[in-house]
Design a protein around this motif. Structure first.
Motif, PDB file in Angstrom:
ATOM      1  N   ALA A   1       0.250   8.587  -6.596  1.00 47.50           N
ATOM      2  CA  ALA A   1       0.232  10.012  -6.275  1.00 47.50           C
ATOM      3  C   ALA A   1       1.390  10.737  -6.940  1.00 47.50           C
ATOM      4  N   GLY A   2       2.580  10.132  -6.951  1.00 45.42           N
ATOM      5  CA  GLY A   2       3.723  10.766  -7.605  1.00 45.42           C
ATOM      6  C   GLY A   2       3.518  10.918  -9.100  1.00 45.42           C
ATOM      7  N   ALA A   3       2.959   9.875  -9.746  1.00 43.09           N
ATOM      8  CA  ALA A   3       2.734   9.943 -11.190  1.00 43.09           C
ATOM      9  C   ALA A   3       1.683  10.987 -11.554  1.00 43.09           C
ATOM     10  N   LEU A   4       0.559  10.997 -10.822  1.00 43.85           N
ATOM     11  CA  LEU A   4      -0.501  11.960 -11.129  1.00 43.85           C
ATOM     12  C   LEU A   4      -0.052  13.392 -10.858  1.00 43.85           C
ATOM     13  N   ALA A   5       0.695  13.599  -9.763  1.00 46.87           N
ATOM     14  CA  ALA A   5       1.208  14.939  -9.476  1.00 46.87           C
ATOM     15  C   ALA A   5       2.193  15.383 -10.544  1.00 46.87           C
ATOM     16  N   SER A   6       3.010  14.456 -11.048  1.00 43.38           N
ATOM     17  CA  SER A   6       3.962  14.805 -12.108  1.00 43.38           C
ATOM     18  C   SER A   6       3.237  15.160 -13.403  1.00 43.38           C
ATOM     19  N   VAL A   7       2.187  14.403 -13.730  1.00 46.02           N
ATOM     20  CA  VAL A   7       1.408  14.720 -14.938  1.00 46.02           C
ATOM     21  C   VAL A   7       0.785  16.106 -14.822  1.00 46.02           C
ATOM     22  N   LEU A   8       0.227  16.411 -13.660  1.00 46.99           N
ATOM     23  CA  LEU A   8      -0.369  17.735 -13.458  1.00 46.99           C
ATOM     24  C   LEU A   8       0.698  18.828 -13.531  1.00 46.99           C
ATOM     25  N   SER A   9       1.874  18.556 -12.993  1.00 48.17           N
ATOM     26  CA  SER A   9       2.966  19.528 -13.062  1.00 48.17           C
ATOM     27  C   SER A   9       3.382  19.792 -14.508  1.00 48.17           C
TER      28      SER A   9
ATOM     29  N   LEU B   1      10.156  11.519  -8.582  1.00 48.60           N
ATOM     30  CA  LEU B   1      10.758  10.975  -7.367  1.00 48.60           C
ATOM     31  C   LEU B   1      10.482  11.877  -6.166  1.00 48.60           C
ATOM     32  N   GLY B   2      10.573  13.199  -6.382  1.00 50.70           N
ATOM     33  CA  GLY B   2      10.262  14.120  -5.299  1.00 50.70           C
ATOM     34  C   GLY B   2       8.808  14.043  -4.871  1.00 50.70           C
ATOM     35  N   ALA B   3       7.897  13.939  -5.854  1.00 50.60           N
ATOM     36  CA  ALA B   3       6.471  13.825  -5.525  1.00 50.60           C
ATOM     37  C   ALA B   3       6.168  12.502  -4.825  1.00 50.60           C
ATOM     38  N   ALA B   4       6.846  11.420  -5.236  1.00 53.48           N
ATOM     39  CA  ALA B   4       6.634  10.126  -4.586  1.00 53.48           C
ATOM     40  C   ALA B   4       7.132  10.161  -3.142  1.00 53.48           C
ATOM     41  N   LEU B   5       8.271  10.792  -2.913  1.00 55.17           N
ATOM     42  CA  LEU B   5       8.782  10.928  -1.548  1.00 55.17           C
ATOM     43  C   LEU B   5       7.816  11.738  -0.683  1.00 55.17           C
ATOM     44  N   TYR B   6       7.301  12.833  -1.245  1.00 58.83           N
ATOM     45  CA  TYR B   6       6.309  13.646  -0.531  1.00 58.83           C
ATOM     46  C   TYR B   6       5.070  12.818  -0.199  1.00 58.83           C
ATOM     47  N   ALA B   7       4.631  11.984  -1.140  1.00 60.95           N
ATOM     48  CA  ALA B   7       3.440  11.159  -0.922  1.00 60.95           C
ATOM     49  C   ALA B   7       3.669  10.140   0.187  1.00 60.95           C
ATOM     50  N   VAL B   8       4.844   9.509   0.216  1.00 64.48           N
ATOM     51  CA  VAL B   8       5.144   8.514   1.247  1.00 64.48           C
ATOM     52  C   VAL B   8       5.091   9.142   2.634  1.00 64.48           C
TER      53      VAL B   8
ATOM     54  N   ALA C   1      11.819   5.679   6.377  1.00 61.27           N
ATOM     55  CA  ALA C   1      13.058   6.425   6.164  1.00 61.27           C
ATOM     56  C   ALA C   1      13.876   5.828   5.028  1.00 61.27           C
ATOM     57  N   LEU C   2      13.959   4.501   4.950  1.00 59.86           N
ATOM     58  CA  LEU C   2      14.750   3.863   3.896  1.00 59.86           C
ATOM     59  C   LEU C   2      14.125   4.059   2.515  1.00 59.86           C
ATOM     60  N   LEU C   3      12.788   3.971   2.431  1.00 57.27           N
ATOM     61  CA  LEU C   3      12.138   4.209   1.144  1.00 57.27           C
ATOM     62  C   LEU C   3      12.324   5.660   0.711  1.00 57.27           C
ATOM     63  N   GLY C   4      12.196   6.591   1.653  1.00 61.61           N
ATOM     64  CA  GLY C   4      12.456   7.984   1.323  1.00 61.61           C
ATOM     65  C   GLY C   4      13.886   8.196   0.888  1.00 61.61           C
ATOM     66  N   ALA C   5      14.836   7.517   1.534  1.00 60.37           N
ATOM     67  CA  ALA C   5      16.239   7.628   1.132  1.00 60.37           C
ATOM     68  C   ALA C   5      16.457   7.057  -0.261  1.00 60.37           C
ATOM     69  N   ALA C   6      15.747   5.975  -0.599  1.00 59.91           N
ATOM     70  CA  ALA C   6      15.891   5.393  -1.935  1.00 59.91           C
ATOM     71  C   ALA C   6      15.462   6.385  -3.022  1.00 59.91           C
TER      72      ALA C   6
ATOM     73  N   GLN D   1       0.823  -1.203   0.000  1.00 60.49           N
ATOM     74  CA  GLN D   1       0.000   0.000   0.000  1.00 60.49           C
ATOM     75  C   GLN D   1       0.859   1.256   0.000  1.00 60.49           C
ATOM     76  N   THR D   2       1.973   1.239   0.725  1.00 61.08           N
ATOM     77  CA  THR D   2       2.844   2.406   0.768  1.00 61.08           C
ATOM     78  C   THR D   2       3.390   2.737  -0.615  1.00 61.08           C
ATOM     79  N   LEU D   3       3.824   1.716  -1.349  1.00 55.91           N
ATOM     80  CA  LEU D   3       4.361   1.953  -2.690  1.00 55.91           C
ATOM     81  C   LEU D   3       3.260   2.329  -3.684  1.00 55.91           C
ATOM     82  N   VAL D   4       2.082   1.746  -3.521  1.00 52.25           N
ATOM     83  CA  VAL D   4       0.963   2.109  -4.402  1.00 52.25           C
ATOM     84  C   VAL D   4       0.641   3.593  -4.268  1.00 52.25           C
ATOM     85  N   VAL D   5       0.564   4.068  -3.038  1.00 51.55           N
ATOM     86  CA  VAL D   5       0.300   5.486  -2.808  1.00 51.55           C
ATOM     87  C   VAL D   5       1.414   6.337  -3.398  1.00 51.55           C
ATOM     88  N   ALA D   6       2.672   5.927  -3.191  1.00 52.96           N
ATOM     89  CA  ALA D   6       3.805   6.706  -3.686  1.00 52.96           C
ATOM     90  C   ALA D   6       3.795   6.793  -5.205  1.00 52.96           C
ATOM     91  N   VAL D   7       3.592   5.659  -5.876  1.00 45.95           N
ATOM     92  CA  VAL D   7       3.671   5.631  -7.340  1.00 45.95           C
ATOM     93  C   VAL D   7       2.492   6.361  -7.966  1.00 45.95           C
TER      94      VAL D   7
END
Length: 314
Positions: A108-116, A225-232, A280-285, A100-106
């Motif tokens: 939300a990050g993808a949709l935010a990037s498309v909107l950007s 990647l920045g949007a995915a980190l923000y989402a996580v 923390a590790l996923l955010g670091a990745a 679920q954590t990765l689903v939210v990250a991917v």
């Protein structure tokens, strides 16, 4: 005729060729392999992806929410991180919560990037009044306090719904990337290869999708990647304060239930430490992978490294 053709060719303006990305996949792999931090980030992300896709490889427990074990067991061979106050296996919840954590990250990050991309590139390409209005919209979302707004929206829009959390993260996470992409697109708007495309009669759809965006791939990837980190981080914060679905399994909900059961005070530290460490590790990745995209988008970084290596060899 020959002299006329030579003179005519002499006065033809030189058109700057459009920057081309040759072998983008290989360039990305070389950048990741040649950068220790980026390689470490890629390995970490790969481990989390495998755990999210194939959790059964890491734990035999099929239902991480099942209260099938003794309460508050310490770490052991049967339960690597012990059990919770409710009789749930902490390691199993940690592994299954990766999905679920990765689903939210991917998502939300993808949709935010498309909107950007849509708003940032449109503002730069259209210019004039459209640019002023879209830039104003970007500035408004940049100055709004994001997390309080997220809490209010999630609380009043049934925050336990995963789709609502993703929507809130997209609405509040696109503006910074749009500002960056607008600035990059503005620097390309009057380049010779775009002027030549306009002279050829190409429409805006072709110019934007086949002339502008290919030169911005690395920046778009970095924004993702920045949007995915923000989402996580933000999704974990929302779930920690109780705005996630109580029946779902994610690292944020693990922290919520651990805090509710006073895990630290009762000696169940792994219930808190394990999900916090994974966040923390996923955010670091995600953060470390930005080094690879910086190297691709800023070629000046590569000669500096080669010079340093050569000097060290001499």
């Amino acid at each position: 005729m020959t002299s006329f053709s030579a003179a005519d060719a002499a006065i033809q303006p030189k058109v700057e060729p459009r920057p081309r990305r040759k072998g983008a996949g290989m360039a990305l792999w070389r950048a990741i392999r040649g950068n220790g931090k980026a390689f470490a980030g890629a390995v970490l992300l790969l481990i989390f992806l495998i755990a999210a896709i194939l959790p059964n490889l890491f734990t035999p427990v099929k239902n991480p929410n099942a209260r099938a074990f003794a309460l508050s067991l310490p770490p052991s061979g049967a339960h690597l991180l012990g059990t919770t106050s409710y009789g749930q296996d902490i390691w199993a919840q940690l592994v299954w919560g990766t999905r679920q954590t990765l689903v939210v990250a991917v998502i939300a990050g993808a949709l935010a990037s498309v909107l950007s991309v849509l708003i940032g590139v449109a503002a730069a390409y259209l210019g004039g009044l459209a640019d002023d209005l879209l830039s104003l919209l970007i500035d408004v979302f940049l100055v709004i306090p994001a997390f309080p707004l997220i809490i209010v929206i999630a609380a009043y829009a049934n925050g336990g719904n995963l789709a609502v959390i993703v929507g809130v993260l997209v609405i509040t996470g696109w503006s910074y990337g749009a500002r960056q992409l607008r600035a990059q697109a503005l620097s390309l708007r009057r380049r010779d290869f775009l002027e030549s495309a306009r002279v050829r009669g190409e429409g805006w759809f072709y110019i934007v999708n086949f002339e502008i965006l290919p030169t911005m791939i690395s920046l778009i990837a970095a924004n993702f990647l920045g949007a995915a980190l923000y989402a996580v981080l933000t999704a974990a914060g929302l779930q920690f304060i109780g705005l996630g679905s109580p029946s779902s399994v994610s690292w944020g909900t693990m922290l919520h239930w651990a805090q509710s059961a006073e895990a630290l005070q009762t000696g169940q530290s792994w219930w808190v430490v394990a999900p916090g460490l994974c966040i923390a590790l996923l955010g670091a990745a995600f953060a470390l992978l930005n080094y690879a995209f910086d190297e691709i988008s800023n070629p000046a970084l590569r000669p500096v490294r080669r010079q340093r290596r050569n000097r060290g060899g001499n």
